[in-house]
Design a protein around this motif. Structure first.
Motif, PDB file in Angstrom:
ATOM      1  N   GLU A 155       0.835  -1.210   0.000  1.00 14.30           N
ATOM      2  CA  GLU A 155       0.000   0.000   0.000  1.00 14.30           C
ATOM      3  C   GLU A 155       0.867   1.257   0.000  1.00 14.30           C
ATOM      4  O   GLU A 155       0.548   2.239  -0.684  1.00 14.30           O
ATOM      5  N   VAL A 156       1.949   1.222   0.757  1.00 13.69           N
ATOM      6  CA  VAL A 156       2.847   2.374   0.794  1.00 13.69           C
ATOM      7  C   VAL A 156       3.491   2.589  -0.572  1.00 13.69           C
ATOM      8  O   VAL A 156       3.568   3.726  -1.065  1.00 13.69           O
ATOM      9  N   ASP A 157       3.944   1.507  -1.197  1.00 13.74           N
ATOM     10  CA  ASP A 157       4.554   1.620  -2.528  1.00 13.74           C
ATOM     11  C   ASP A 157       3.576   2.248  -3.517  1.00 13.74           C
ATOM     12  O   ASP A 157       3.947   3.130  -4.307  1.00 13.74           O
ATOM     13  N   SER A 158       2.324   1.795  -3.470  1.00 11.77           N
ATOM     14  CA  SER A 158       1.301   2.326  -4.377  1.00 11.77           C
ATOM     15  C   SER A 158       1.033   3.797  -4.096  1.00 11.77           C
ATOM     16  O   SER A 158       0.919   4.609  -5.028  1.00 11.77           O
ATOM     17  N   ALA A 159       0.949   4.160  -2.806  1.00  7.04           N
ATOM     18  CA  ALA A 159       0.667   5.554  -2.444  1.00  7.04           C
ATOM     19  C   ALA A 159       1.827   6.469  -2.822  1.00  7.04           C
ATOM     20  O   ALA A 159       1.614   7.577  -3.337  1.00  7.04           O
ATOM     21  N   ILE A 160       3.054   6.015  -2.577  1.00  9.26           N
ATOM     22  CA  ILE A 160       4.215   6.846  -2.897  1.00  9.26           C
ATOM     23  C   ILE A 160       4.296   7.116  -4.403  1.00  9.26           C
ATOM     24  O   ILE A 160       4.669   8.212  -4.835  1.00  9.26           O
ATOM     25  N   ALA A 161       3.912   6.125  -5.188  1.00  9.13           N
ATOM     26  CA  ALA A 161       3.925   6.310  -6.648  1.00  9.13           C
ATOM     27  C   ALA A 161       2.952   7.392  -7.095  1.00  9.13           C
ATOM     28  O   ALA A 161       3.080   7.936  -8.194  1.00  9.13           O
ATOM     29  N   ARG A 162       1.984   7.735  -6.256  1.00  8.64           N
ATOM     30  CA  ARG A 162       0.972   8.740  -6.597  1.00  8.64           C
ATOM     31  C   ARG A 162       1.326  10.137  -6.081  1.00  8.64           C
ATOM     32  O   ARG A 162       0.583  11.084  -6.326  1.00  8.64           O
ATOM     33  N   GLN A 163       2.432  10.275  -5.348  1.00  6.84           N
ATOM     34  CA  GLN A 163       2.787  11.572  -4.776  1.00  6.84           C
ATOM     35  C   GLN A 163       3.526  12.442  -5.780  1.00  6.84           C
ATOM     36  O   GLN A 163       4.319  11.944  -6.584  1.00  6.84           O
ATOM     37  N   SER A 164       3.295  13.731  -5.711  1.00  3.89           N
ATOM     38  CA  SER A 164       3.967  14.665  -6.626  1.00  3.89           C
ATOM     39  C   SER A 164       5.347  15.074  -6.116  1.00  3.89           C
ATOM     40  O   SER A 164       6.213  15.458  -6.901  1.00  3.89           O
TER      41      SER A 164
END
Length: 261
Positions: A155-164
């Motif tokens: 979940e963290v990997d997925s969320a970090i990929a969405r950060q600007s």
């Protein structure tokens, strides 16, 4: 945003168009939507007509603008009541705001971003970005980091990929590596900070709201300004914030709070 090959087909494309209208924050003309749309003119017009006919959008013929419709507002209220922590948490965060004398935010994670679902103002409210219904970045907000720190690795990997990783100020964590190091520290101490990372002068101490199995339900924060408080003063409220988070988690589990996307 999706493309013409949206994996969710017609429904996904229609939701993309709703997002476009909502993203403007005001009634918007067809030409403005077309400028940002990945869809051909005829396709975009067809989706707008269907959404308007279904009450999801409202069209002002005099101004030639589209806005979110009343039916969508009704659905939003239903979602707030059924799938949001807000109705459950309201008495607890109201008490916390009274006890601390500061603003309390309640948030959940939505597709790697922070969705503010409620806010209890301090006796002396401070103007700031975060309002119920607004979406903010997870990597530079206290509630966002508090949730990220206790999510699964995937979940963290997925969320970090969405950060600007846009740098809002000199304290902003502007790389995945810096964020991951901060998340490790948060896991150790059990609470997170916003050190003016998103807005100048705005600071907070935040804690995750965790189910018994460790699942992240949301987060809450006590927020103030550098003009009237300090990180040390806010951290002194950490135990009180965590106790409030535990109360909300217990109440949410009794209600069988639904899984978050």
């Amino acid at each position: 945003m999706g493309s013409d090959g949206h994996s969710d087909g017609t429904v996904g494309k229609a939701l993309d168009v709703l997002d476009m209208v909502a993203g403007h924050g005001r009634p918007v003309r067809f030409s403005d939507l077309l400028d940002r749309s990945p869809y051909p003119k005829a396709t975009l017009y067809r989706f707008l007509q269907t959404l308007t006919n279904q009450g999801m959008l409202a069209y002002d013929a005099d101004l030639g603008t589209y806005a979110l419709g009343v039916r969508l507002v009704r659905l939003a209220h239903a979602a707030w009541a059924q799938s949001s922590l807000a109705p459950i948490a309201r008495p607890f965060i109201s008490d916390l705001a009274t006890l601390t004398g500061e603003t309390v935010h309640l948030a959940q994670m939505d597709q790697g971003q922070v969705l503010y679902v409620d806010k209890r103002n301090a006796a002396r409210p401070v103007e700031m970005f975060s309002q119920a219904g607004k979406v903010g970045p997870a990597y530079c907000t206290g509630v966002g980091k508090a949730m990220l720190a206790f999510m699964s690795e995937a979940e963290v990997d997925s969320a970090i990929a969405r950060q600007s990783f846009h740098r809002f100020g000199h304290q902003t964590l502007d790389t995945p590596e810096k964020l991951r190091a901060e998340l490790a520290a948060i896991r150790v101490r059990g609470h997170a900070f916003d050190r003016e990372e998103h807005e100048p002068g705005i600071i907070c101490c935040a804690a995750p709201i965790l189910a018994r199995n460790g699942r992240v339900l949301g987060a809450l924060s006590v927020t103030s300004t550098t003009a009237r408080s300090s990180l040390a003063a806010l951290e002194a409220e950490a135990d009180r914030i965590k106790a409030c988070a535990a109360q909300i988690a217990s109440a949410a589990e009794s209600w069988r709070f639904p899984e978050q996307g």
